[in-house]
Design an enzyme around this catalytic site. Structure first.
Site, mmCIF file in Angstrom:
data_model
loop_
_atom_site.group_PDB
_atom_site.id
_atom_site.type_symbol
_atom_site.label_atom_id
_atom_site.label_comp_id
_atom_site.label_asym_id
_atom_site.label_seq_id
_atom_site.Cartn_x
_atom_site.Cartn_y
_atom_site.Cartn_z
ATOM 1 N N ARG A 27 35.052 40.550 24.787
ATOM 2 C CA ARG A 27 35.902 41.652 25.242
ATOM 3 C C ARG A 27 35.228 43.016 25.085
ATOM 4 O O ARG A 27 35.711 44.012 25.612
ATOM 5 C CB ARG A 27 37.213 41.665 24.446
ATOM 6 C CG ARG A 27 38.019 40.412 24.583
ATOM 7 C CD ARG A 27 39.256 40.498 23.716
ATOM 8 N NE ARG A 27 40.190 41.452 24.258
ATOM 9 C CZ ARG A 27 41.225 41.127 25.025
ATOM 10 N NH1 ARG A 27 41.468 39.872 25.299
ATOM 11 N NH2 ARG A 27 42.032 42.049 25.478
ATOM 12 N N LYS A 483 27.552 38.987 41.489
ATOM 13 C CA LYS A 483 26.978 38.227 40.367
ATOM 14 C C LYS A 483 25.582 38.746 40.036
ATOM 15 O O LYS A 483 25.226 38.901 38.881
ATOM 16 C CB LYS A 483 26.888 36.724 40.683
ATOM 17 C CG LYS A 483 28.171 35.933 40.677
ATOM 18 C CD LYS A 483 28.777 35.706 39.316
ATOM 19 C CE LYS A 483 29.817 36.750 39.018
ATOM 20 N NZ LYS A 483 31.175 36.421 39.364
ATOM 21 N N GLU A 486 25.791 42.300 38.307
ATOM 22 C CA GLU A 486 26.313 42.389 36.947
ATOM 23 C C GLU A 486 25.445 41.659 35.940
ATOM 24 O O GLU A 486 25.389 42.048 34.787
ATOM 25 C CB GLU A 486 27.771 41.919 36.859
ATOM 26 C CG GLU A 486 28.010 40.463 37.114
ATOM 27 C CD GLU A 486 29.479 40.071 36.877
ATOM 28 O OE1 GLU A 486 29.949 39.175 37.574
ATOM 29 O OE2 GLU A 486 30.130 40.663 36.002
ATOM 30 N N HIS A 502 24.845 48.216 62.100
ATOM 31 C CA HIS A 502 25.591 49.480 62.078
ATOM 32 C C HIS A 502 25.177 50.363 60.896
ATOM 33 O O HIS A 502 25.923 51.255 60.505
ATOM 34 C CB HIS A 502 27.096 49.194 62.037
ATOM 35 C CG HIS A 502 27.556 48.417 63.230
ATOM 36 N ND1 HIS A 502 27.552 48.935 64.499
ATOM 37 C CD2 HIS A 502 27.963 47.130 63.349
ATOM 38 C CE1 HIS A 502 27.972 48.013 65.351
ATOM 39 N NE2 HIS A 502 28.219 46.903 64.675
ATOM 40 N N LYS A 601 34.932 41.112 29.267
ATOM 41 C CA LYS A 601 35.582 40.042 30.017
ATOM 42 C C LYS A 601 36.982 40.405 30.496
ATOM 43 O O LYS A 601 37.326 40.197 31.640
ATOM 44 C CB LYS A 601 35.639 38.796 29.120
ATOM 45 C CG LYS A 601 36.235 37.582 29.793
ATOM 46 C CD LYS A 601 35.239 36.934 30.717
ATOM 47 C CE LYS A 601 35.784 35.748 31.442
ATOM 48 N NZ LYS A 601 35.010 35.501 32.676
HETATM 49 C C1 F6R Z 1 32.888 39.428 37.771
HETATM 50 C C2 F6R Z 1 34.109 39.439 36.995
HETATM 51 C C3 F6R Z 1 35.101 40.514 37.255
HETATM 52 C C4 F6R Z 1 36.525 39.946 37.168
HETATM 53 C C5 F6R Z 1 37.555 41.083 37.263
HETATM 54 C C6 F6R Z 1 38.970 40.563 37.269
HETATM 55 O O1 F6R Z 1 32.104 38.335 37.439
HETATM 56 O O2 F6R Z 1 34.305 38.622 36.152
HETATM 57 O O3 F6R Z 1 34.880 41.154 38.475
HETATM 58 O O4 F6R Z 1 36.702 39.033 38.200
HETATM 59 O O5 F6R Z 1 37.378 41.951 36.189
HETATM 60 O O6 F6R Z 1 39.245 39.851 36.114
HETATM 61 P P1 F6R Z 1 40.465 38.839 36.051
HETATM 62 O O7 F6R Z 1 40.166 37.725 36.984
HETATM 63 O O8 F6R Z 1 40.522 38.405 34.622
HETATM 64 O O9 F6R Z 1 41.669 39.611 36.480
#
Ligand code: F6R
Length: 606
Positions: A27, A483, A486, A502, A601
């Site tokens: 987190r 992907k 990040e 374009h 996360k």
């Molecule tokens: C990219 C990623 C983020 C999440 C986004 C939404 O790999 O993990 O873009 O998809 O922060 O998170 P959730 O799905 O938990 O709402």
């Protein structure tokens, strides 16, 4: 974002706090800290960087105490340094916080006038001093409630007190907070995952509620200082699913288990004998739906983009898609005949939750597609369709994306069947294709494992990359680019292949890697023409296709041959090489795979 743990026990809590913080590191991982009550006083230790650093500090200079709070930070206000790390303590209280206090500047000025001296640049320190101030006049619960009423914004809090030295308090508004019941000790956690090794008996605080934990009792209060009762939930015992096993990192585990997670999800929804889909008392009659609006953030939003193609293809229902952070603030006209679907792995994403909340307040139909079924989004929507992917710990979403797409696809087919917009033959064919999907995913994983490492090396000599696709391959191009960005910090763009001319075609230069997604579909020839335009300008093409015989791939640097599958399901297989590509490029660049820089996360702040 930010992880919180709190323990009230009858034995030393330091080691359990550290173990829980390690679990919560996904987190936030800018800095970490712990506070305990030692000999009647608050003992605070903090560091920059990971929990390992905190552990080293504690090894040299141990903390003990049977009450404690801990924090891992994802910086919002103030740079990630030791002073800004949580907890933030005064002589009287110590606070850990997840969220943002929007009126912290005004509150800080008022508190400074009263003589409080701020050490940090954080918004959290105002909470410490407000509590300290209110405690001079009010008892424990009243002082907390007075403080909460002064704050604007979102928060989950863990608090220790010098005066009430047998309690840990928790409170929330907007950010999640779980409370756990253990033998001779009780817990607070910013999610139940952090508490799972200690207990499976959980209660979730709702907005505006407070909990007061001692080692043998938990009391809950509402915003009017009245005691309330809360339900205890027993969580399923899926501890092993959250371990890395023999994998180097969670992301490689999560990519490689996608055949299993998709199989589980197919089993949950597909009646393989009757060739039917079961949505388990889905409370909304598809015949009454005038429009579907799909909302999510990041990767979850990309699954909504894919779903738009499926729904438009298989049903006659108009579809809108929206990024939650835009939806929540735009003047949207919400209608009772529409269905609003919220997609989120964590179920705690602040923007997605706020968008759901807006819909709830306007009393429109809501449904959520989540991985964490105990989450705030799941608990607050009219109906939940879980993706059954098991805990996803790697910050980059992989298996959850596949699960989100799968459930959205299943929903599209079922709605179409009920509305009689699909023939029985076609419906059964689609179900048969779904049943075969897990094996095809397994085959793709095996095949890609051997090739992608080599392809990844090309990405070491470049500053960027482009991902192109048409139709359903477009959202996969977006996801492939996200992907790569990040995980490997390379600039990457996902584009509809037809849009290149374009503007973005100007980016193509000698050696720029361009990933072309060209499955056997109605766009195939057109995508291949776009590929030739890229090759003619020096782009280094990586072609991903399941239509090998038709491609003249002379100037293509690499071709990845995907297994054949129904047109609608090719995207599932195409996603895998893109996940692995990002993974291997990041590994070659020695990036932290499970914890990419600047990210976290569970995005519980705006
Ligand atoms: C990219 C990623 C983020 C999440 C986004 C939404 O790999 O993990 O873009 O998809 O922060 O998170 P959730 O799905 O938990 O709402």
């Amino acid at each position: 974002m930010c992880g919180i743990i709190g323990i009230a026990s009858n034995k030393s809590v330091t080691s359990n706090i550290i173990q829980s913080l390690k679990k919560l590191e996904y987190r936030g991982y800018d800095s970490a800290g712990i506070a305990t009550i030692l000999n009647g006083n608050i003992d605070e230790k903090k560091c920059t960087g990971r929990v390992d650093n905190l552990e080293k500090i504690l090894f040299k200079n141990p903390s003990s105490g049977s009450l404690g709070i801990g924090h891992v930070r994802w910086a919002t206000h103030g740079v990630p340094n030791q002073v800004n790390a949580h907890p933030h303590s005064s002589e009287e209280v110590s606070v850990v916080h997840n969220g943002i206090i929007e009126n912290s500047n005004v509150l800080k000025k008022n508190l400074e006038k009263k003589g409080y001296k701020f050490k940090s640049q954080t918004d959290t320190e105002v909470i410490t001093f407000l509590l300290t101030d209110f405690l001079k006049e009010y008892d424990l619960v009243e002082a907390i409630n007075k403080t909460l009423k002064t704050l604007n914004g979102s928060f989950a809090l863990g608090i220790l007190f010098k005066k009430y030295n047998n309690v840990v308090a928790g409170a929330r508004r907007g950010s999640p907070l779980a409370v756990g019941y253990g033998p001779n000790e009780n817990y607070l956690g910013s999610d139940s995952y952090a508490l799972k090794s200690m207990t499976n008996k959980i209660t979730y605080l709702d907005d505006g509620e407070i909990c007061i934990l001692t080692n043998n009792k938990i009391d809950f209060y509402n915003s009017e200082n009245k005691k309330i009762n809360k339900k205890i939930l027993i969580l399923s015992n899926d501890k092993n699913l959250a371990e890395k096993g023999d994998y180097k990192d969670f992301m490689s585990k999560e990519i490689n288990e996608q055949n299993t997670t998709i199989k589980t999800c197919v089993k949950e929804y597909v009646d393989q004998l009757r060739k039917d889909i079961n949505l388990y008392n889905f409370p909304i009659n598809p015949l009454d739906i005038k429009k579907i609006v799909l909302i999510g953030c990041g990767t979850a939003y990309h699954s909504c983009v894919a779903a738009k193609y499926w729904f438009e293809e298989i049903t006659n229902i108009p579809i809108e898609i929206d990024v939650a952070s835009e939806f929540r603030y735009r003047k949207v006209n919400l209608h009772k005949e529409n269905l609003y679907i919220f997609v989120s792995q964590s179920g705690e994403t602040a923007d997605t939750f706020a968008a759901l909340d807006l819909c709830k307040k306007n009393k429109v139909k809501t449904c959520s597609i989540v991985n964490v079924v105990e989450s705030s989004i799941a608990r607050n929507s009219d109906f939940v369709l879980p993706i059954h992917a098991g805990p996803e710990i790697g910050v980059a979403s992989t298996k959850a994306f596949m699960g989100q797409m799968l459930v959205l696809y299943i929903l599209a087919i079922k709605i179409s069947e009920i509305r009689k917009e699909i023939s029985r033959v076609d419906y059964e064919k689609k179900i048969n294709d779904l049943i075969k999907l897990p094996d095809l995913i397994k085959k793709t994983l095996n095949y890609c494992g051997n090739h992608i490492q080599i392809i990844a090396k090309d990405f070491l000599q470049t500053n960027g990359a482009i991902f192109l696709g048409r139709g359903l391959s477009f959202p996969i191009a977006l996801e492939g680019a996200l992907k790569l960005k990040e995980l490997s910090y390379l600039h990457a763009e996902g584009y509809p292949a037809g849009e290149m001319k374009h503007g973005p075609l100007a980016l193509i230069e000698e050696g720029l890697p361009v990933v072309i997604l060209a499955p056997k579909d109605r766009y195939f020839e057109k995508t291949i023409s776009n590929m030739q335009e890229v090759i003619a300008r020096g782009g280094k093409v990586i072609l991903i296709t399941n239509e090998i015989n038709k491609v003249i791939s002379e100037n293509v640097r690499f071709t990845l041959e995907m297994p054949e599958t129904g047109e609608h399901l090719a995207v599932f297989l195409m996603t895998i090489p893109l996940q692995l590509l990002a993974y291997h490029v990041a590994s070659l660049k020695n990036c932290d795979i499970d914890k990419p820089r600047n990210l976290a996360k569970s995005v519980t702040v705006e």
